[in-house]
Design a protein around this motif. Sequence first.
Motif, PDB file in Angstrom:
ATOM      1  N   ALA A   1      49.409 -33.355  -3.895  1.00 21.08           N
ATOM      2  CA  ALA A   1      48.229 -33.075  -3.083  1.00 21.08           C
ATOM      3  C   ALA A   1      47.793 -34.266  -2.241  1.00 21.08           C
ATOM      4  O   ALA A   1      47.132 -34.093  -1.209  1.00 21.08           O
ATOM      5  N   ARG A   2      48.154 -35.474  -2.669  1.00 18.91           N
ATOM      6  CA  ARG A   2      47.754 -36.660  -1.907  1.00 18.91           C
ATOM      7  C   ARG A   2      48.289 -36.618  -0.478  1.00 18.91           C
ATOM      8  O   ARG A   2      47.679 -37.172   0.438  1.00 18.91           O
ATOM      9  N   ASP A   3      49.430 -35.985  -0.295  1.00 17.04           N
ATOM     10  CA  ASP A   3      50.010 -35.889   1.044  1.00 17.04           C
ATOM     11  C   ASP A   3      49.329 -34.812   1.882  1.00 17.04           C
ATOM     12  O   ASP A   3      49.599 -34.700   3.081  1.00 17.04           O
ATOM     13  N   TYR A   4      48.477 -34.009   1.240  1.00 20.58           N
ATOM     14  CA  TYR A   4      47.806 -32.905   1.945  1.00 20.58           C
ATOM     15  C   TYR A   4      46.304 -32.951   1.654  1.00 20.58           C
ATOM     16  O   TYR A   4      45.660 -31.918   1.486  1.00 20.58           O
ATOM     17  N   ALA A   5      45.773 -34.173   1.624  1.00 17.23           N
ATOM     18  CA  ALA A   5      44.358 -34.358   1.266  1.00 17.23           C
ATOM     19  C   ALA A   5      43.431 -33.624   2.219  1.00 17.23           C
ATOM     20  O   ALA A   5      42.418 -33.043   1.800  1.00 17.23           O
ATOM     21  N   GLU A   6      43.758 -33.623   3.492  1.00 17.54           N
ATOM     22  CA  GLU A   6      42.903 -32.958   4.488  1.00 17.54           C
ATOM     23  C   GLU A   6      42.825 -31.462   4.222  1.00 17.54           C
ATOM     24  O   GLU A   6      41.736 -30.864   4.253  1.00 17.54           O
ATOM     25  N   GLU A   7      43.968 -30.850   3.922  1.00 16.04           N
ATOM     26  CA  GLU A   7      43.990 -29.409   3.657  1.00 16.04           C
ATOM     27  C   GLU A   7      43.251 -29.076   2.361  1.00 16.04           C
ATOM     28  O   GLU A   7      42.539 -28.067   2.285  1.00 16.04           O
ATOM     29  N   PHE A   8      43.411 -29.921   1.333  1.00 15.48           N
ATOM     30  CA  PHE A   8      42.715 -29.672   0.068  1.00 15.48           C
ATOM     31  C   PHE A   8      41.201 -29.783   0.250  1.00 15.48           C
ATOM     32  O   PHE A   8      40.444 -28.986  -0.304  1.00 15.48           O
ATOM     33  N   THR A   9      40.774 -30.765   1.008  1.00 17.14           N
ATOM     34  CA  THR A   9      39.338 -30.927   1.259  1.00 17.14           C
ATOM     35  C   THR A   9      38.784 -29.721   2.002  1.00 17.14           C
ATOM     36  O   THR A   9      37.722 -29.186   1.638  1.00 17.14           O
ATOM     37  N   ALA A  10      39.498 -29.283   3.031  1.00 13.31           N
ATOM     38  CA  ALA A  10      39.056 -28.117   3.794  1.00 13.31           C
ATOM     39  C   ALA A  10      39.027 -26.872   2.910  1.00 13.31           C
ATOM     40  O   ALA A  10      38.074 -26.074   2.983  1.00 13.31           O
ATOM     41  N   TYR A  11      40.026 -26.728   2.067  1.00 12.14           N
ATOM     42  CA  TYR A  11      40.107 -25.564   1.178  1.00 12.14           C
ATOM     43  C   TYR A  11      38.903 -25.505   0.242  1.00 12.14           C
ATOM     44  O   TYR A  11      38.252 -24.466   0.112  1.00 12.14           O
ATOM     45  N   ARG A  12      38.583 -26.621  -0.385  1.00 15.02           N
ATOM     46  CA  ARG A  12      37.451 -26.655  -1.324  1.00 15.02           C
ATOM     47  C   ARG A  12      36.124 -26.411  -0.610  1.00 15.02           C
ATOM     48  O   ARG A  12      35.289 -25.618  -1.071  1.00 15.02           O
ATOM     49  N   GLN A  13      35.925 -27.112   0.497  1.00 19.48           N
ATOM     50  CA  GLN A  13      34.655 -27.000   1.209  1.00 19.48           C
ATOM     51  C   GLN A  13      34.444 -25.600   1.777  1.00 19.48           C
ATOM     52  O   GLN A  13      33.331 -25.051   1.714  1.00 19.48           O
TER      53      GLN A  13
ATOM     54  N   LYS B   1      47.128 -21.529   2.851  1.00 12.08           N
ATOM     55  CA  LYS B   1      48.577 -21.369   2.722  1.00 12.08           C
ATOM     56  C   LYS B   1      49.257 -22.687   2.373  1.00 12.08           C
ATOM     57  O   LYS B   1      50.265 -22.704   1.659  1.00 12.08           O
ATOM     58  N   THR B   2      48.719 -23.784   2.849  1.00 11.57           N
ATOM     59  CA  THR B   2      49.284 -25.085   2.484  1.00 11.57           C
ATOM     60  C   THR B   2      49.049 -25.377   1.011  1.00 11.57           C
ATOM     61  O   THR B   2      49.976 -25.709   0.259  1.00 11.57           O
ATOM     62  N   VAL B   3      47.799 -25.231   0.586  1.00  9.29           N
ATOM     63  CA  VAL B   3      47.418 -25.550  -0.793  1.00  9.29           C
ATOM     64  C   VAL B   3      48.121 -24.650  -1.806  1.00  9.29           C
ATOM     65  O   VAL B   3      48.528 -25.107  -2.882  1.00  9.29           O
ATOM     66  N   THR B   4      48.282 -23.375  -1.476  1.00 13.62           N
ATOM     67  CA  THR B   4      48.849 -22.422  -2.433  1.00 13.62           C
ATOM     68  C   THR B   4      50.373 -22.317  -2.351  1.00 13.62           C
ATOM     69  O   THR B   4      50.963 -21.502  -3.059  1.00 13.62           O
ATOM     70  N   SER B   5      50.995 -23.115  -1.517  1.00 13.24           N
ATOM     71  CA  SER B   5      52.463 -23.033  -1.397  1.00 13.24           C
ATOM     72  C   SER B   5      53.158 -24.313  -1.854  1.00 13.24           C
ATOM     73  O   SER B   5      54.332 -24.531  -1.546  1.00 13.24           O
ATOM     74  N   LEU B   6      52.438 -25.132  -2.621  1.00 14.30           N
ATOM     75  CA  LEU B   6      52.995 -26.423  -3.028  1.00 14.30           C
ATOM     76  C   LEU B   6      53.841 -26.363  -4.299  1.00 14.30           C
ATOM     77  O   LEU B   6      54.543 -27.318  -4.612  1.00 14.30           O
TER      78      LEU B   6
END
Length: 251
Positions: A227-239, A132-137
Amino acid sequence: MEIDRAEQYLVTQCIRRQGFRYWPLPVLSVPARKVGAYVVDDVAWARQYGYGRTFDSAAQKANRDHPNIAYAKALSKNQRVSYSRALDGTFTDSITIELPSGGSVRTPRDGCYAQAREQLYGDYPTWFRAKKTVTSLTPLYVPRILQDERLTSAVAAWSRCMTAAGRPFQSPDAIRRERESMIRGMTEEQALRSESALAVTEAECAQRTSLGKTTRALEAEYRNKVARDYAEEFTAYRQMRLSALTRARNL
């Protein structure tokens, strides 16, 4: 697509264990996933699908005629409530997150959909927050793209190309706004033919002016900045998507 199919399989198995029936929902095809782009720039796709009217019609038909709809309607009131709770869960115990663009969303922790996603992603609450974080940016960066001179210049060039082709539209958005009025009164076949012809011209001009490439490049650029401000969420999303894909293939 493989993950979506696996999710539907797991939901089907889960709901059947609870004494109900369920038929997997259709998964969007690769061509259907192209619907809704800022500009159409695939001529072959435009020639075949126009603006995706056939996909819209198929989705409406599925919502109206899918076996799950008829099955739920045939249940008694109490059974229908139990079926809904078994499938979708309840909000008695829910996951809530605050969205980067404002507001919040929540989802039940229980129900067959939650269980299926837990099996696929390994940690459903973490997956829900990451997704939800990654797809709501988009609200955070789309306004910047629309004001970027590289886009406005490409749109102006595209508009000149469209005008020269006898289709005087100032932007792809203008087509979207007028799309329904242009095919009002037509049969489904006539509407598809008319929209396909317009979409082909849009795609040809998008290719000649590189509007499609420019749009995608700018989206990647601005999205990466946010995305730099949400790096943790992006990493979790990809993994977690990679892990889910592996699990889906092993079902």
